[in-house]
Design a protein around this motif. Structure first.
Motif, PDB file in Angstrom:
ATOM      1  N   LEU A  20      -7.657 -13.057 -13.670  1.00  9.00           N
ATOM      2  CA  LEU A  20      -6.352 -13.274 -13.063  1.00  9.00           C
ATOM      3  C   LEU A  20      -5.661 -11.935 -12.842  1.00  9.00           C
ATOM      4  N   SER A  21      -4.841 -11.870 -11.814  1.00  7.62           N
ATOM      5  CA  SER A  21      -4.050 -10.666 -11.608  1.00  7.62           C
ATOM      6  C   SER A  21      -3.032 -10.556 -12.740  1.00  7.62           C
ATOM      7  N   PRO A  22      -2.502  -9.358 -13.006  1.00  8.88           N
ATOM      8  CA  PRO A  22      -1.497  -9.226 -14.065  1.00  8.88           C
ATOM      9  C   PRO A  22      -0.308 -10.164 -13.863  1.00  8.88           C
ATOM     10  N   ALA A  23       0.156 -10.300 -12.617  1.00  6.98           N
ATOM     11  CA  ALA A  23       1.300 -11.187 -12.368  1.00  6.98           C
ATOM     12  C   ALA A  23       0.935 -12.641 -12.660  1.00  6.98           C
ATOM     13  N   GLU A  24      -0.267 -13.071 -12.251  1.00  8.71           N
ATOM     14  CA  GLU A  24      -0.698 -14.446 -12.516  1.00  8.71           C
ATOM     15  C   GLU A  24      -0.786 -14.702 -14.014  1.00  8.71           C
ATOM     16  N   THR A  25      -1.315 -13.726 -14.753  1.00 13.14           N
ATOM     17  CA  THR A  25      -1.387 -13.859 -16.209  1.00 13.14           C
ATOM     18  C   THR A  25       0.008 -13.925 -16.812  1.00 13.14           C
TER      19      THR A  25
ATOM     20  N   ASN B  55      10.462 -22.015 -19.815  1.00 11.39           N
ATOM     21  CA  ASN B  55      10.663 -22.584 -18.487  1.00 11.39           C
ATOM     22  C   ASN B  55      11.120 -21.538 -17.484  1.00 11.39           C
ATOM     23  N   ARG B  56      10.960 -20.267 -17.827  1.00 11.37           N
ATOM     24  CA  ARG B  56      11.299 -19.187 -16.916  1.00 11.37           C
ATOM     25  C   ARG B  56      10.411 -17.990 -17.235  1.00 11.37           C
ATOM     26  N   PRO B  57      10.231 -17.075 -16.285  1.00 13.88           N
ATOM     27  CA  PRO B  57       9.447 -15.872 -16.586  1.00 13.88           C
ATOM     28  C   PRO B  57      10.107 -15.084 -17.709  1.00 13.88           C
ATOM     29  N   LEU B  58       9.339 -14.722 -18.731  1.00 14.55           N
ATOM     30  CA  LEU B  58       9.873 -13.956 -19.856  1.00 14.55           C
ATOM     31  C   LEU B  58       9.813 -12.471 -19.524  1.00 14.55           C
ATOM     32  N   ALA B  59      10.944 -11.794 -19.686  1.00 12.50           N
ATOM     33  CA  ALA B  59      11.069 -10.406 -19.240  1.00 12.50           C
ATOM     34  C   ALA B  59      10.025  -9.502 -19.882  1.00 12.50           C
ATOM     35  N   SER B  60       9.790  -9.661 -21.189  1.00 13.55           N
ATOM     36  CA  SER B  60       8.849  -8.769 -21.872  1.00 13.55           C
ATOM     37  C   SER B  60       7.425  -8.977 -21.371  1.00 13.55           C
ATOM     38  N   ILE B  61       7.063 -10.218 -21.081  1.00 18.72           N
ATOM     39  CA  ILE B  61       5.713 -10.497 -20.586  1.00 18.72           C
ATOM     40  C   ILE B  61       5.549  -9.986 -19.162  1.00 18.72           C
ATOM     41  N   MET B  62       6.541 -10.209 -18.312  1.00 23.32           N
ATOM     42  CA  MET B  62       6.436  -9.747 -16.932  1.00 23.32           C
ATOM     43  C   MET B  62       6.465  -8.221 -16.860  1.00 23.32           C
TER      44      MET B  62
ATOM     45  N   GLN C 180      -4.509  -6.754 -19.482  1.00 24.82           N
ATOM     46  CA  GLN C 180      -5.853  -6.653 -18.918  1.00 24.82           C
ATOM     47  C   GLN C 180      -6.949  -7.109 -19.872  1.00 24.82           C
ATOM     48  N   THR C 181      -6.672  -7.110 -21.175  1.00 26.97           N
ATOM     49  CA  THR C 181      -7.702  -7.494 -22.145  1.00 26.97           C
ATOM     50  C   THR C 181      -7.169  -8.587 -23.060  1.00 26.97           C
ATOM     51  N   ARG C 182      -8.088  -9.230 -23.754  1.00 23.90           N
ATOM     52  CA  ARG C 182      -7.699 -10.288 -24.684  1.00 23.90           C
ATOM     53  C   ARG C 182      -6.796  -9.741 -25.787  1.00 23.90           C
ATOM     54  N   ASN C 183      -7.119  -8.559 -26.298  1.00 23.77           N
ATOM     55  CA  ASN C 183      -6.300  -7.971 -27.358  1.00 23.77           C
ATOM     56  C   ASN C 183      -4.911  -7.598 -26.849  1.00 23.77           C
ATOM     57  N   ASN C 184      -4.836  -7.071 -25.612  1.00 26.45           N
ATOM     58  CA  ASN C 184      -3.533  -6.750 -25.027  1.00 26.45           C
ATOM     59  C   ASN C 184      -2.670  -7.998 -24.921  1.00 26.45           C
TER      60      ASN C 184
ATOM     61  N   VAL D 134       1.887 -11.558 -26.642  1.00 30.65           N
ATOM     62  CA  VAL D 134       2.348 -12.890 -27.039  1.00 30.65           C
ATOM     63  C   VAL D 134       2.844 -12.877 -28.480  1.00 30.65           C
ATOM     64  N   ARG D 135       2.130 -12.172 -29.356  1.00 26.51           N
ATOM     65  CA  ARG D 135       2.561 -12.098 -30.750  1.00 26.51           C
ATOM     66  C   ARG D 135       3.931 -11.447 -30.863  1.00 26.51           C
ATOM     67  N   GLN D 136       4.175 -10.434 -30.057  1.00 24.27           N
ATOM     68  CA  GLN D 136       5.480  -9.778 -30.078  1.00 24.27           C
ATOM     69  C   GLN D 136       6.581 -10.742 -29.643  1.00 24.27           C
ATOM     70  N   VAL D 137       6.292 -11.547 -28.618  1.00 27.24           N
ATOM     71  CA  VAL D 137       7.276 -12.537 -28.163  1.00 27.24           C
ATOM     72  C   VAL D 137       7.588 -13.526 -29.282  1.00 27.24           C
ATOM     73  N   LEU D 138       6.552 -14.015 -29.951  1.00 26.84           N
ATOM     74  CA  LEU D 138       6.757 -15.012 -31.003  1.00 26.84           C
ATOM     75  C   LEU D 138       7.419 -14.400 -32.235  1.00 26.84           C
ATOM     76  N   ASP D 139       7.037 -13.166 -32.583  1.00 21.93           N
ATOM     77  CA  ASP D 139       7.632 -12.520 -33.757  1.00 21.93           C
ATOM     78  C   ASP D 139       9.114 -12.232 -33.553  1.00 21.93           C
ATOM     79  N   ASN D 140       9.496 -11.971 -32.309  1.00 19.34           N
ATOM     80  CA  ASN D 140      10.897 -11.672 -32.011  1.00 19.34           C
ATOM     81  C   ASN D 140      11.693 -12.914 -31.622  1.00 19.34           C
ATOM     82  N   ASP D 141      11.061 -14.074 -31.743  1.00 20.28           N
ATOM     83  CA  ASP D 141      11.744 -15.314 -31.378  1.00 20.28           C
ATOM     84  C   ASP D 141      12.788 -15.662 -32.434  1.00 20.28           C
ATOM     85  N   GLU D 142      13.731 -16.482 -32.045  1.00 27.71           N
ATOM     86  CA  GLU D 142      14.765 -16.910 -32.981  1.00 27.71           C
ATOM     87  C   GLU D 142      15.273 -18.279 -32.562  1.00 27.71           C
ATOM     88  N   PRO D 143      15.733 -19.069 -33.530  1.00 27.17           N
ATOM     89  CA  PRO D 143      16.242 -20.405 -33.190  1.00 27.17           C
ATOM     90  C   PRO D 143      17.543 -20.311 -32.407  1.00 27.17           C
TER      91      PRO D 143
END
Length: 439
Positions: A300-305, A315-322, A331-335, A340-349
């Protein structure tokens, strides 16, 4: 008497028979033994469970028994037979029978949807057998074809510019359980009309006096000879990406022609409406880019990923991921795992100012999944009546308590599904909210 007893003994020893009139060696080698071992105890001439007997079933699929064979194909393929509480045949035996039957059905060219064709229908899009999902990892890779994913109505509502009086233009065919995964749009004239109406209202809001998009306001009031910056901004705001060079040229020319004929305001409105009616407002593409690998897969292209990851969590594009997509950090599975781990670790209720609509800031879709899993939408209906002896009764509070319980278990992130199904800890009449008076 002895002769009759011998015949009876022989019949009992042989058991029910399966017909093989045309001498098909593959049928006799695989299908007949399969039926004898796994099917005829319930579907012989005597028992006929479900009014079905497989004895004397013609091995010629293109016969009066075609509908029976089609049903057998469907029942075996979807794991409905043998019944789930019975012993199950080895997967290899089942697949051999299905392989033989599939070839026969395809060769028949008989009309009617058959099991494998059903898997291509939207309502079967999320069907994966337990063994395929959790079984032994396969030693080969099957590349997925290019795909267009339908945007969820919640994404449309979250991403599209705000405007008053928007209609629900997404006619969705949903089942009673998990929402949106396999639903389809009906893009006929009746469905297109409210979408166009929405686009016009959103365009009016973007160029109106209350708009925060001052560039669009100036475009409508003063016009411009070079609308490319506004085209790029419209694409970024509405589609979440920059316009390609060919799109910049095409939409800029479109604006200039409209401006010459109808004036600045109408041209700005038409330009924004055109972007708002692009297919990407309803569909997300996965076409990939680059050369195929040794398995025929195209990454997949980076944007598609980025969009795929964002819409799996939110339900919206997440700024850190985009942003990671723009920096080629997906580009890689580890990347991808790190982002994704950073998004989840920085998540909050997220606690509401009132009511019980709890959620997570970055990943509301995770909570939504479990709400659908536990049939949240039925809580207020099932518990609408107050029990005797209870004063204040609010069934929405029950859903809120369950939300908080789920969120606590998700935050612990340990044996989540097992904890959700077995925990004896539960919030009761809890209330967490944001008090605006305290900032």
């Amino acid at each position: 008497m002895k002769f009759s007893a011998a015949i009876l003994f022989t019949l009992v020893a042989l058991g029910p028979s399966v017909s093989a009139q045309n001498g098909d060696p593959e049928y006799e080698r695989h299908v007949v033994p399969f039926f004898r071992k796994w099917c005829l105890n319930c579907h012989d001439k005597v028992t006929r469970e479900g009014l079905l007997s497989l004895e004397n079933l013609s091995s010629d699929v293109v016969s009066d028994d075609f509908e029976t064979w089609r049903m057998i194909d469907e029942q075996l393929r979807f794991g409905e037979m043998p019944p789930k509480d019975s012993d199950q045949p080895p997967s290899s035996d089942r697949q051999r029978v299905l392989g033989w039957l599939r070839k026969k059905i395809e060769a028949s060219q008989m009309p009617g949807a058959i099991a494998l064709e059903k898997l291509l229908l939207p309502q079967f899009g999320n069907y994966v057998s337990h063994e395929s999902l959790f079984g032994i990892r396969r030693d080969h890779v099957i590349p997925a074809p290019p795909r267009l994913w339908r945007i969820r109505p919640q994404i449309y509502a979250s991403v599209m510019p705000r405007a008053d009086g928007l209609a629900n233009g997404l006619n969705v065919q949903d089942g009673p359980d998990f929402k949106d995964y396999a639903a389809s749009y009906f893009l006929d004239e009746a469905a297109a009309a409210p979408l166009l109406s929405n686009a016009k209202k959103m365009a009016d809001a973007l160029i109106g006096p209350k708009s925060k998009e001052k560039g669009f306001v100036r475009l409508a009031e003063e016009g411009t000879e070079n609308p490319v910056p506004e085209v790029n901004r419209a694409f970024q705001l509405i589609l979440g990406r920059q316009a390609r060079v060919d799109e910049q040229e095409r939409f800029a020319e479109f604006y200039v022609r409209a401006d010459e004929k109808a004036g600045h305001e109408a041209a700005a409105r038409i330009l924004l409406t055109a972007v708002l009616m692009q297919p990407e407002t309803l569909y997300r593409q996965e076409l990939g880019e680059g050369e195929p690998d040794q398995f025929g897969r195209v990454r997949l292209s980076p944007a598609e990923t980025g969009f795929a990851l964002s819409y799996a969590l939110s339900n919206r594009p997440l700024a850190s991921i985009m942003a990671a997509a723009e920096d080629n950090k997906l580009q890689t599975r580890n990347n991808i795992a790190a982002v994704v781990r950073q998004v989840l670790d920085n998540d909050e209720p997220v606690y509401p100012t009132h009511g019980f609509h709890y959620s997570f800031k970055n990943s509301p879709r995770i909570l939504t999944f479990f709400q659908e899993f536990f049939h949240h939408e039925f809580v207020t209906e099932v518990f609408k009546d107050a029990p005797e002896g209870i004063g204040e009764h609010d069934p929405g509070r029950l859903a809120g308590d369950l939300n908080l319980t789920i969120m606590e278990i998700l935050a612990a992130d340990s044996n989540v599904l097992a904890e959700l199904l077995t925990t004896n800890r539960y919030f009761v009449s809890a209330r967490r909210y944001v008090d605006k008076r305290k900032g």
